[in-house]
Design an enzyme around this catalytic site. Structure first.
Site, PDB file in Angstrom:
ATOM      1  N   SER A  17       0.869  -1.179   0.000  1.00 47.15           N
ATOM      2  CA  SER A  17       0.000   0.000   0.000  1.00 47.15           C
ATOM      3  C   SER A  17       0.901   1.222   0.000  1.00 47.15           C
ATOM      4  O   SER A  17       2.054   1.167   0.425  1.00 47.15           O
ATOM      5  CB  SER A  17      -0.943   0.000   1.212  1.00 47.15           C
ATOM      6  OG  SER A  17      -0.234  -0.088   2.430  1.00 47.15           O
ATOM      7  N   GLU A  19       1.215   5.596   0.649  1.00 48.13           N
ATOM      8  CA  GLU A  19       0.646   6.826   1.195  1.00 48.13           C
ATOM      9  C   GLU A  19       1.052   8.011   0.330  1.00 48.13           C
ATOM     10  O   GLU A  19       2.218   8.165  -0.029  1.00 48.13           O
ATOM     11  CB  GLU A  19       1.120   7.069   2.625  1.00 48.13           C
ATOM     12  CG  GLU A  19       0.546   8.379   3.211  1.00 48.13           C
ATOM     13  CD  GLU A  19       0.960   8.642   4.635  1.00 48.13           C
ATOM     14  OE1 GLU A  19       0.485   7.890   5.504  1.00 48.13           O
ATOM     15  OE2 GLU A  19       1.764   9.562   4.863  1.00 48.13           O
ATOM     16  N   TYR A  51      -4.491  14.058   5.331  1.00 53.92           N
ATOM     17  CA  TYR A  51      -5.489  15.108   5.598  1.00 53.92           C
ATOM     18  C   TYR A  51      -4.890  16.040   6.628  1.00 53.92           C
ATOM     19  O   TYR A  51      -4.439  15.603   7.689  1.00 53.92           O
ATOM     20  CB  TYR A  51      -6.746  14.436   6.147  1.00 53.92           C
ATOM     21  CG  TYR A  51      -7.933  15.325   6.402  1.00 53.92           C
ATOM     22  CD1 TYR A  51      -8.807  15.646   5.367  1.00 53.92           C
ATOM     23  CD2 TYR A  51      -8.202  15.817   7.671  1.00 53.92           C
ATOM     24  CE1 TYR A  51      -9.931  16.428   5.602  1.00 53.92           C
ATOM     25  CE2 TYR A  51      -9.315  16.600   7.911  1.00 53.92           C
ATOM     26  CZ  TYR A  51     -10.185  16.898   6.873  1.00 53.92           C
ATOM     27  OH  TYR A  51     -11.285  17.683   7.111  1.00 53.92           O
ATOM     28  N   HIS A  80      -7.672   9.792   4.916  1.00 51.19           N
ATOM     29  CA  HIS A  80      -7.282  10.096   6.292  1.00 51.19           C
ATOM     30  C   HIS A  80      -8.301  11.075   6.893  1.00 51.19           C
ATOM     31  O   HIS A  80      -8.831  11.948   6.206  1.00 51.19           O
ATOM     32  CB  HIS A  80      -5.907  10.758   6.324  1.00 51.19           C
ATOM     33  CG  HIS A  80      -4.766   9.821   6.112  1.00 51.19           C
ATOM     34  ND1 HIS A  80      -3.621   9.856   6.874  1.00 51.19           N
ATOM     35  CD2 HIS A  80      -4.585   8.823   5.217  1.00 51.19           C
ATOM     36  CE1 HIS A  80      -2.782   8.924   6.452  1.00 51.19           C
ATOM     37  NE2 HIS A  80      -3.353   8.292   5.441  1.00 51.19           N
ATOM     38  N   ASP A 112      -2.076  15.758  14.846  1.00 51.54           N
ATOM     39  CA  ASP A 112      -1.112  16.533  15.626  1.00 51.54           C
ATOM     40  C   ASP A 112      -1.812  17.690  16.328  1.00 51.54           C
ATOM     41  O   ASP A 112      -2.801  18.233  15.820  1.00 51.54           O
ATOM     42  CB  ASP A 112      -0.017  17.081  14.721  1.00 51.54           C
ATOM     43  CG  ASP A 112       0.840  15.983  14.105  1.00 51.54           C
ATOM     44  OD1 ASP A 112       1.020  14.949  14.771  1.00 51.54           O
ATOM     45  OD2 ASP A 112       1.297  16.163  12.956  1.00 51.54           O
ATOM     46  N   PHE A 222      12.505  14.856  11.061  1.00 45.53           N
ATOM     47  CA  PHE A 222      11.135  14.405  11.269  1.00 45.53           C
ATOM     48  C   PHE A 222      11.091  13.265  12.274  1.00 45.53           C
ATOM     49  O   PHE A 222      10.187  13.199  13.118  1.00 45.53           O
ATOM     50  CB  PHE A 222      10.513  13.988   9.941  1.00 45.53           C
ATOM     51  CG  PHE A 222       9.042  13.688  10.046  1.00 45.53           C
ATOM     52  CD1 PHE A 222       8.151  14.635  10.515  1.00 45.53           C
ATOM     53  CD2 PHE A 222       8.551  12.442   9.677  1.00 45.53           C
ATOM     54  CE1 PHE A 222       6.794  14.358  10.624  1.00 45.53           C
ATOM     55  CE2 PHE A 222       7.197  12.158   9.782  1.00 45.53           C
ATOM     56  CZ  PHE A 222       6.318  13.124  10.251  1.00 45.53           C
ATOM     57  N   HIS A 272       3.427  -0.933   4.032  1.00 45.06           N
ATOM     58  CA  HIS A 272       2.858   0.371   3.720  1.00 45.06           C
ATOM     59  C   HIS A 272       4.012   1.324   3.435  1.00 45.06           C
ATOM     60  O   HIS A 272       4.850   1.576   4.311  1.00 45.06           O
ATOM     61  CB  HIS A 272       2.029   0.869   4.906  1.00 45.06           C
ATOM     62  CG  HIS A 272       1.250   2.116   4.625  1.00 45.06           C
ATOM     63  ND1 HIS A 272       0.284   2.166   3.647  1.00 45.06           N
ATOM     64  CD2 HIS A 272       1.277   3.345   5.195  1.00 45.06           C
ATOM     65  CE1 HIS A 272      -0.252   3.383   3.627  1.00 45.06           C
ATOM     66  NE2 HIS A 272       0.339   4.113   4.552  1.00 45.06           N
TER      67      HIS A 272
END
Length: 307
Positions: A17, A19, A51, A80, A112, A222, A272
């Protein structure tokens, strides 16, 4: 260097999958859908579209999801959703928009804090207080696939791993059907985490999140914000290649391929991939692992005609 190619029998039942994130400009939109077209050749089980916090990318997310489903033909495109910056009524309306657009798979996240990563999270007044509550609300709407997040190295706001796993169990009890993990680079960390998840009675698939490293400095930054770590061994393999982009790409391809192969040989069947809306590195990794590319539709039609 480790062996990084799977034998055909080993990769026969593996699933991928991908993203993606919604584009902010016309140029980024073109890049997103070129990337999606390139990676569709690997026949993903599903793809997800992120999103923004507080619905900051709501319109772009909805547009991208609709195009992915209706123009790209990726029927199992997951949308999302977050709890941040919106009331229950507003979130429910967004769910309805996605459902009306053909979405049958959601990725339900807390999101977040509105102050950014590292700020204190507070539920939005009148909003869903947690991802578990959001999962329950989506589940009440019908028989949808609902993916949620998981953290092999612990969510940075969690007291400890046990508290983290307890939250995952709450999401599963509310109706989650799959967990997608934060990216990680140490497969031993993931295996230890998965063992604890199973001991807690959580049986849903826990899908490892794989991040091929396009930019080491960005990934390290990150990772520091989201509670992940980059092993010194990986830093040593990439840090000296900043001025050698082709060598850096090759090394990053090997690193991600080695990680996938090792996980597959530990029994993992689903992966993923965080694409960052770029296909060359991801495609290179999957080619190296040995995933087969599906022929473009035009080529398939030509072959059928020739037969």
């Amino acid at each position: 260097m480790a062996i990084h190619t799977l034998y055909p029998a080993e990769r026969g039942n593996l699933r991928l999958s991908f993203e993606y994130f919604p584009p902010k400009t016309d140029e980024m939109e073109a890049q997103l859908f070129q990337t999606a077209a390139d990676l569709c050749a690997f026949d993903p089980h599903f793809v997800t579209m992120t999103y923004g916090a507080g619905g900051s990318t709501k319109a772009r997310s909805l547009t991208a999801v609709r195009r992915m489903i209706h123009e790209m033909g990726v029927a199992n495109t997951a949308a999302h959703l977050t709890c941040v910056g919106a009331t229950k009524v507003e979130v429910d309306a967004i769910v309805t928009e996605f459902i009306d657009s053909g979405v049958r798979h959601f990725v339900a996240l807390r999101g977040d804090p509105q102050g950014g990563i590292g700020a204190c999270y507070e539920p939005f007044p009148g909003g869903y207080e947690s991802s578990a509550a959001l999962v329950a609300a989506i589940r009440a709407r019908g028989d949808f696939e609902i993916s949620v997040s998981a953290y092999p190295e612990k969510h940075p706001e969690s007291r400890d791993v046990d508290a983290d796993i307890d939250m995952l169990k709450r999401k599963v009890d509310s109706g989650a059907t799959r967990a997608l993990t934060q990216f990680f680079f140490d497969n031993d960390d993931f295996e230890r985490y998965l063992e604890r998840v199973r001991r807690a009675g959580i049986a849903i698939p826990v899908v490892p999140g794989i991040l091929p490293i396009n930019n080491l400095a960005q990934v390290r930054k990150f990772a520091g914000l989201c509670g992940a770590s980059v092993p010194d061994a990986i830093i040593a393999r990439l840090a000296h290649l900043d001025e050698s982009p082709q060598e850096r790409l090759k090394e990053a391809t090997h690193i991600a391929a080695e990680q996938i192969v090792d996980l597959a040989r530990r029994g993992l069947r689903d992966f993923h991939i965080y694409t960052m809306n770029r296909s060359p590195l991801v495609a290179g990794v999957l080619d190296l692992v040995g995933f087969e590319r599906r022929a473009p539709a035009s080529a398939q039609r030509s072959a059928g005609a020739a037969a």
